[in-house]
Structure formats: structure tokens, C-alpha cells
Design a protein around this motif. Structure first.
Motif, PDB file in Angstrom:
ATOM      1  N   VAL A 322       0.841  -1.212   0.000  1.00  0.00           N
ATOM      2  CA  VAL A 322       0.000   0.000   0.000  1.00  0.00           C
ATOM      3  C   VAL A 322       0.871   1.256   0.000  1.00  0.00           C
ATOM      4  CG1 VAL A 322      -1.645   1.339   1.353  1.00  0.00           C
ATOM      5  CG2 VAL A 322      -1.988  -1.121   1.052  1.00  0.00           C
ATOM      6  N   LEU A 323       1.913   1.260   0.838  1.00  0.00           N
ATOM      7  CA  LEU A 323       2.804   2.421   0.900  1.00  0.00           C
ATOM      8  C   LEU A 323       3.539   2.619  -0.426  1.00  0.00           C
ATOM      9  CD1 LEU A 323       4.301   1.973   4.490  1.00  0.00           C
ATOM     10  CD2 LEU A 323       2.739   3.772   3.741  1.00  0.00           C
ATOM     11  N   ALA A 324       3.961   1.527  -1.055  1.00  0.00           N
ATOM     12  CA  ALA A 324       4.663   1.651  -2.339  1.00  0.00           C
ATOM     13  C   ALA A 324       3.747   2.212  -3.422  1.00  0.00           C
ATOM     14  CB  ALA A 324       5.210   0.284  -2.760  1.00  0.00           C
ATOM     15  N   ILE A 325       2.473   1.781  -3.429  1.00  0.00           N
ATOM     16  CA  ILE A 325       1.516   2.309  -4.417  1.00  0.00           C
ATOM     17  C   ILE A 325       1.268   3.799  -4.178  1.00  0.00           C
ATOM     18  CG2 ILE A 325      -0.880   2.196  -5.183  1.00  0.00           C
ATOM     19  CD1 ILE A 325      -0.773  -0.823  -4.625  1.00  0.00           C
ATOM     20  N   ALA A 326       1.076   4.153  -2.897  1.00  0.00           N
ATOM     21  CA  ALA A 326       0.856   5.570  -2.571  1.00  0.00           C
ATOM     22  C   ALA A 326       2.073   6.405  -2.964  1.00  0.00           C
ATOM     23  CB  ALA A 326       0.560   5.717  -1.080  1.00  0.00           C
ATOM     24  N   ARG A 327       3.242   5.866  -2.722  1.00  0.00           N
ATOM     25  CA  ARG A 327       4.462   6.605  -3.077  1.00  0.00           C
ATOM     26  C   ARG A 327       4.567   6.826  -4.584  1.00  0.00           C
ATOM     27  NH1 ARG A 327       9.650   6.344  -4.779  1.00  0.00           N
ATOM     28  NH2 ARG A 327      11.192   7.517  -3.546  1.00  0.00           N
ATOM     29  N   HIS A 328       4.265   5.780  -5.357  1.00  0.00           N
ATOM     30  CA  HIS A 328       4.338   5.915  -6.818  1.00  0.00           C
ATOM     31  C   HIS A 328       3.370   6.987  -7.312  1.00  0.00           C
ATOM     32  CE1 HIS A 328       4.877   4.745 -10.987  1.00  0.00           C
ATOM     33  NE2 HIS A 328       3.560   4.733 -11.117  1.00  0.00           N
ATOM     34  N   SER A 329       2.167   7.011  -6.769  1.00  0.00           N
ATOM     35  CA  SER A 329       1.177   8.009  -7.178  1.00  0.00           C
ATOM     36  C   SER A 329       1.647   9.420  -6.837  1.00  0.00           C
ATOM     37  CB  SER A 329      -0.161   7.710  -6.488  1.00  0.00           C
ATOM     38  OG  SER A 329      -1.106   8.698  -6.777  1.00  0.00           O
ATOM     39  N   LEU A 330       2.169   9.582  -5.606  1.00  0.00           N
ATOM     40  CA  LEU A 330       2.654  10.905  -5.195  1.00  0.00           C
ATOM     41  C   LEU A 330       3.885  11.321  -6.002  1.00  0.00           C
ATOM     42  CD1 LEU A 330       2.240  10.518  -1.321  1.00  0.00           C
ATOM     43  CD2 LEU A 330       0.912  12.027  -2.818  1.00  0.00           C
ATOM     44  N   MET A 331       4.748  10.357  -6.317  1.00  0.00           N
ATOM     45  CA  MET A 331       5.926  10.667  -7.134  1.00  0.00           C
ATOM     46  C   MET A 331       5.538  11.189  -8.510  1.00  0.00           C
ATOM     47  SD  MET A 331       9.252  10.199  -6.332  1.00  0.00           S
ATOM     48  CE  MET A 331       9.942   9.466  -7.801  1.00  0.00           C
ATOM     49  N   SER A 332       4.523  10.576  -9.117  1.00  0.00           N
ATOM     50  CA  SER A 332       4.063  11.029 -10.431  1.00  0.00           C
ATOM     51  C   SER A 332       3.539  12.454 -10.353  1.00  0.00           C
ATOM     52  CB  SER A 332       2.963  10.089 -10.947  1.00  0.00           C
ATOM     53  OG  SER A 332       3.445   8.768 -11.089  1.00  0.00           O
ATOM     54  N   LYS A 333       2.776  12.737  -9.310  1.00  0.00           N
ATOM     55  CA  LYS A 333       2.251  14.091  -9.127  1.00  0.00           C
ATOM     56  C   LYS A 333       3.385  15.084  -8.916  1.00  0.00           C
ATOM     57  CE  LYS A 333      -0.779  16.812  -6.119  1.00  0.00           C
ATOM     58  NZ  LYS A 333      -1.652  16.782  -4.916  1.00  0.00           N
ATOM     59  N   GLU A 334       4.359  14.719  -8.103  1.00  0.00           N
ATOM     60  CA  GLU A 334       5.494  15.602  -7.827  1.00  0.00           C
ATOM     61  C   GLU A 334       6.278  15.906  -9.096  1.00  0.00           C
ATOM     62  OE1 GLU A 334       8.342  14.982  -4.340  1.00  0.00           O
ATOM     63  OE2 GLU A 334       9.522  14.286  -6.060  1.00  0.00           O
ATOM     64  N   THR A 335       6.541  14.876  -9.900  1.00  0.00           N
ATOM     65  CA  THR A 335       7.316  15.071 -11.131  1.00  0.00           C
ATOM     66  C   THR A 335       6.564  15.962 -12.110  1.00  0.00           C
ATOM     67  OG1 THR A 335       8.295  12.869 -10.827  1.00  0.00           O
ATOM     68  CG2 THR A 335       8.532  13.884 -12.996  1.00  0.00           C
ATOM     69  N   ARG A 336       5.235  15.773 -12.227  1.00  0.00           N
ATOM     70  CA  ARG A 336       4.440  16.636 -13.110  1.00  0.00           C
ATOM     71  C   ARG A 336       4.528  18.090 -12.659  1.00  0.00           C
ATOM     72  NH1 ARG A 336       0.561  12.503 -12.686  1.00  0.00           N
ATOM     73  NH2 ARG A 336      -0.629  13.773 -11.199  1.00  0.00           N
ATOM     74  N   ASN A 337       4.415  18.322 -11.362  1.00  0.00           N
ATOM     75  CA  ASN A 337       4.478  19.695 -10.848  1.00  0.00           C
ATOM     76  C   ASN A 337       5.828  20.335 -11.132  1.00  0.00           C
ATOM     77  OD1 ASN A 337       1.881  19.452  -9.845  1.00  0.00           O
ATOM     78  ND2 ASN A 337       2.531  18.919  -7.778  1.00  0.00           N
ATOM     79  N   LEU A 338       6.909  19.560 -10.956  1.00  0.00           N
ATOM     80  CA  LEU A 338       8.243  20.106 -11.187  1.00  0.00           C
ATOM     81  C   LEU A 338       8.455  20.449 -12.659  1.00  0.00           C
ATOM     82  CD1 LEU A 338      10.356  17.797  -8.853  1.00  0.00           C
ATOM     83  CD2 LEU A 338      10.013  20.254  -8.595  1.00  0.00           C
TER      84      LEU A 338
END
Length: 580
Positions: A322-338
């Protein structure tokens, strides 16, 4: 209280003397704690010695944290308040342990144990909130939740197998009320050490040593907590002096951490470009897979003894997934914002360069047009005066006619000169567009450093300067060449560009906090170019540098014309026309 400097521009809130005295005090108390705890191997004596020796460091730590929350930078005061409250709860928890081990009336034992556990449970959230506040300030455009998930996954992977091994002995312990909180603290300390490491990595290089006490405290405290757990579970077979001396090292580092508070801390990753803030590597999936493998092996080996181990392993593995899935989702959002910020920065840069080029071209066309009109008008006037003078000379004395013609020419040329002066004033930088030199330097800086992790470049232009185009070009070329050298050789975290009027001269300074160099050992390629431009500006160039001490390029322009400037009232010696 006067701040002190431990590194060129690194200033601490606390004076150097406080850190020296704290270090001496810590060394004496660590040795003293080990000596005092010799022979205290009974459970009660060990626990009393542990709490009393801890107080030698935690009580001063309360004072240090409170002072830091009062006189530290405004941005960090709130985090120091939480750190102070957490330390107060930690000391109160130790006090309740001391009371319980001092044979209180029986009716007070249960309430005191309950209070002890409650105080302990308040320590971790308060210290965690302090660390999270500091990490948030250093995270730039990255998402804080990604970092917290990373720390949580790492903690689960390391601590879950250990917890499975210890739990059968832990829940049967007579000292569960003290070993239970100690076990939780031992599990949480690696997370604290991980956050401390992240804080240090995101600070500038000179600031990283300020986090050394916190990192040391986290690492040693993890070891100490497990030592305490082992000591209690093994019926106090480990020598008390070894455990308490190690605990004193950890608490001494915690006590000294506030003393390294920086007066003007950098903004962490905010000093980098969006592209530089994109995460380059990802160790978490590998760590999670390794942790799952360890749990499976452990479950298979303990299944005969502990029937609950499979359920425990499944719960931990589900949590990791669950934590790995949440991390992947947040990472995608972070990269898009950057990358959105990167696109906006690129568009702003294009607009800046386009506006600069357009403004220069408009000025050139307007100046050429008006100069052409003035030249044609002057020739037409000259022809008209000559023709009129020729016609008038037929009936008049020729000397009178010539004098009159010359007078008319002088009057017309004076008018033309005034128009030319007005033209030069019109195309000179005004207060509203005074930033043209700063804009040119900023655009040049962007062209040199691009989107790579750049030094933090500060540009300061004296707003009272009114330089002609030639001098602006000279200044711009000197600054550009100096910044090229910073980019290619300095490895600096900060650079400063300054153009100011001092002592009837224009001073151009470009400094950095990079690795410096031996001037005599450098072949003057870029330096010779800067010297040439300084010479064109009737000035000189000085360079000051030494290894690990940064570099200062200092050009003084207009020295040869300063006497003329003062005589004519021209401030800088470079102003063709003064407005007003």
C-alpha cells in the motif's frame, strides 16, 4: 547574545563559547556517568542510574531548545517549540520512572505507570512534528509525503523482522511498562536518524555540519534503545556502565543540537532549479522487496513456535505494498508539478530575452531615425543660410553678411545640439526601465547556467548609476566572463554580482564561495579578457582568490578620467548626457 561564525558566512545563533563549554561539560559527564554506574547491576539500581544520568543532559537540553525557540530565526522557532515540549515530556517520563522505582505507596503505582506511558506517548509525536516542520522547509517543490513514506518503508523493513523475534519475550516481561516504551523508541529512532540525514543532504554544504549532532544522536540512540531492551529482557546481564555511557553519548549530542542553530539558514532544495529537484534514483522498491523476502524466510523458520507469524508477515507485506503504491502516485504528481514549473521558467526566460532584444532594436531604430532627421535638418539649414547670405551680399558689406550668417549658423547648431541632448536623454534608461543592465546580466546568467543546479546568484545594481552604452557593454562583458569562470571552475553554492559608484569610480565586483585557486598557477585566458575590457573602460582589474576561500573579481572603471569627471560635474565619468 552575539552570533558567531564557524564558516566564512555561516553564523550561529549561539556563541562559539557555548558550544565549547557544552562539549567540555558533555565529555566530563559521559565519563562521570560511566563511573557512577559501576556496580549498579540490580534492576532497581540500573534503572535509577539510567534516569539520573540521562537528566544530566536532558535538563540542559530543555534550556537550549527553549532559547533556540526564542532567539532563533522566525522560520524555525515553531519547530524548536515542539522540540522543547518533546524534551520536557521526555524528562517528565524519566521522573515518573524514578518515582515508581522509589517504592511509592501501592495506590500510586498504577496511576504513575499510566502517567509514565502517557508522557512517553507524547514524546514521539512532538519530536516528529519538529522534524517534519524542518523537513518541510528544506523540501523545496518536492512533496513531503513522499519523504515520509520513504522513511516509514525503511523503518518497517528494518524493524518488522526484529519485532517478530522479540515480541514473545517482550509481552511476558515484568518490566513491560518500561521496556514497551523503550521498544517503541528503539523502533522509531531509525526513522529520526533518516529524517536527520535528509535534512543534512538538503542543506547547503557549509550548513551540513550543523546537523551532525542530530544524526549522531539518532544513530547512537537507536543502538542505546536496543541495548536497554536487551538489558531488561536478559535480566540485566549487560554491564550497566557500558549501556549508560553509550546512552550519555546519545543524549549529549541531543543536548548540543540546538547550539548549532544557524541564524540565516538556506531554503534547502528551493535554491535549486525545478529540474535539479527531480528525484534521480529510487531505492525504496528494492528495499521493500528485500524486506518482504526477509519476512517470508522468518515466517517459515518460526511457524512451528509462533502460529501468528504468517498473519503478521502478511499484514506487514500488505502495508509495504500500500505504501509503495501511494508513493508511486505521489511521485508522479510531484514530477508533473516540477516539470510544469520548468516549462513556466523556460517561457519566462524566452519572454525575457525577447523583450530585451525588442527593446534594444526599438532604441536603435528610433535613435537612427532621429539622428538622420537632425543631420538632414542641419544640412538644409546650412544650405539655406549660405543661399540667403549670397543674395544679401549683393547690396551690403560682405563682412556684415558673413557675420550675420555665422551668427545664424551658431544659433541653429545650438538648437540642433539641444535637440540631440534631448534625444540622448530620451533613449537613456529611466527610473522605470533602469533595470536594463540588471536584465542583461540576468539574461546572461540564465544563458550560462541554464537549468543545471546553479549557484544562488544575487545581482545588485546601484540605481543612481546612469552609464552610457559603451560602459554598460564593458560591465556586461566583465560580469559575463566572471560568471563563465564561476560556472566552469568554482563549484560554488552562492555568487554575488555588484555594480556601484564609489569614490568617483564605477566598481564591478563578482564574488563566489567556491573552491578558489592559486592565481599564479592559472593561465590567463578568461582573466586576460576581463583585463582588456577593464582597460577599455580606462580602469584596472584585481582578482583575489585562494584554495577553498572563494574568488573575488573586482574591476574599477574610469580611473583615468576621474579628474575630468569631477571638473565637469559628471559623476561616473561615463555619462555622455545627464538628464534633468
Amino acid at each position: 547574545m552575539r552570533a558567531s561564525s564557524g564558516h566564512s558566512d555561516l553564523k550561529y545563533v549561539f556563541p562559539d563559547a557555548w558550544r565549547r563549554h557544552a562539549f567540555i561539560y558533555s565529555a566530563i559527564m559521559i565519563v562521570g556517568s560511566g563511573i557512577v554506574s559501576l556496580g549498579h547491576n540490580s534492576p532497581r539500581d540500573y534503572i535509577r542510574a539510567m534516569v539520573v544520568c540521562a537528566g544530566l543532559f536532558t535538563i540542559p537540553a530543555i534550556a537550549n531548545a527553549k532559547i533556540a525557540s526564542t532567539i532563533g530565526p522566525r522560520a524555525t522557532r515553531r519547530s524548536w517549540e515542539f522540540w522543547h515540549l518533546g524534551t520536557v515530556s521526555f524528562v517528565a517520563w524519566g521522573f515518573t520512572i524514578l518515582v515508581i522505582e522509589s517504592n511509592p505507596p501501592s495506590f500510586l503505582v498504577v496511576p504513575m505507570k499510566t502517567l509514565s506511558v502517557a508522557l512517553f506517548l507524547s514524546v514521539i509525536p512532538l519530536w516528529s512534528r519538529s522534524a517534519i516542520d524542518q523537513l518541510r522547509r528544506k523540501s523545496g517543490s518536492r512533496l513531503l509525503m513522499v519523504d515520509l513514506i520513504d522513511v516509514l518503508i525503511a523503518t518497517l523493513v528494518v524493524m518488522a523482522p526484529i519485532a517478530a523475534l522479540i515480541w514473545p519475550r517482550l509481552h511476558n516481561s515484568h518490566f513491560l511498562w518500561i521496556v514497551g516504551p523503550m521498544f517503541i523508541l528503539a523502533t522509531a529512532m531509525p526513522a529520526g536518524a533518516g529524517v536527520s540525514l535528509l535534512l543534512a543532504l538538503r542543506a547547503s554544504v557549509p550548513e551540513r555540519k550543523a546537523y551532525a549532532p542530530l544524526i549522531l544522536s539518532g544513530i547512537v540512540a537507536t543502538f542505546v534503545c536496543w541495548l536497554n531492551v536487551a538489558e531488561i529482557l536478559d535480566n540485566f546481564q549487560i554491564p550497566a556502565w557500558a549501556v549508560i555511557s553509550t546512552q550519555s553519548v546519545s543524549l549529549a549530542a541531543m543536548m548540543m543540537f540546538p547550539l548549532f542553530e544557524i541564524r540565516n539558514p538556506t531554503q534547502g532544495l528551493s535554491r535549486l532549479s525545478p529540474q535539479a529537484q527531480v528525484r534521480r534514483w529510487n531505492f525504496v522498491p528494492v528495499l521493500a522487496i528485500a524486506g518482504m523476502g526477509v519476512l517470508i524466510v522468518e515466517a517459515l523458520s518460526l511457524k512451528v513456535r509462533d502460529h501468528w507469524i504468517f498473519a503478521y508477515a502478511l499484514i506487514i507485506q500488505a502495508a509495504l505494498i500500500v505504501l509503495a503504491i501511494a508513493r508511486h502516485s505521489l511521485m508522479s504528481k510531484e514530477t508533473r508539478n516540477l516539470y510544469l514549473k520548468l516549462e513556466r521558467a523556460a517561457e519566462d526566460r524566452k519572454k525575457l530575452i525577447s523583450d530585451l532584444i525588442s527593446a534594444v532594436e526599438d532604441d536603435r531604430h528610433r535613435m537612427a531615425s532621429q539622428l538622420h532627421e537632425l543631420a538632414v535638418g542641419s544640412l538644409v539649414t546650412l544650405g539655406s543660410v549660405v543661399q540667403a547670405s549670397a543674395m544679401e551680399s549683393k547690396g551690403r558689406d560682405s563682412s556684415t553678411v558673413v557675420t550675420q550668417a555665422l551668427s545664424n549658423l551658431r544659433a541653429d547648431f545650438a538648437t540642433r545640439a539641444e535637440l540631440l541632448r534631448q534625444l540622448m536623454n530620451a533613449i537613456a534608461p529611466t527610473t522605470e526601465i533602469e533595470g536594463s543592465l540588471a536584465t542583461a546580466i540576468a539574461a546572461g546568467k540564465e544563458g550560462i547556467f541554464g537549468d543545471s543546479p546553479t549557484p544562488q546568484v544575487t545581482i545588485e545594481i546601484d540605481p543612481s548609476l546612469d552609464l552610457d552604452w559603451t560602459t554598460k557593454t564593458i560591465v556586461h562583458r566583465i560580469v559575463s566572463e566572471a560568471l563563465e569562470n564561476v560556472h566552469a571552475h568554482a563549484r560554488a553554492s552562492k555568487a554575488m554580482v555588484s555594480v556601484a559608484f564609489e569614490d568617483d569610480h564605477v566598481h564591478v565586483r563578482v564574488s563566489d564561495d567556491g573552491q578558489g585557486f592559486q592565481i599564479a598557477a592559472v593561465r590567463e585566458s578568461g582573466i586576460s579578457s576581463m583585463r582588456m575590457f577593464a582597460g577599455l573602460g580606462r580602469g584596472r582589474l584585481n582578482i583575489r582568490s585562494s584554495p577553498q576561500q572563494g574568488t573575488l573579481v573586482h574591476a574599477v572603471l574610469g580611473e583615468e578620467s576621474s579628474s575630468v569627471s569631477r571638473a565637469s560635474g559628471n559623476r561616473s565619468g561615463f555619462q555622455l548626457i545627464k538628464g534633468g
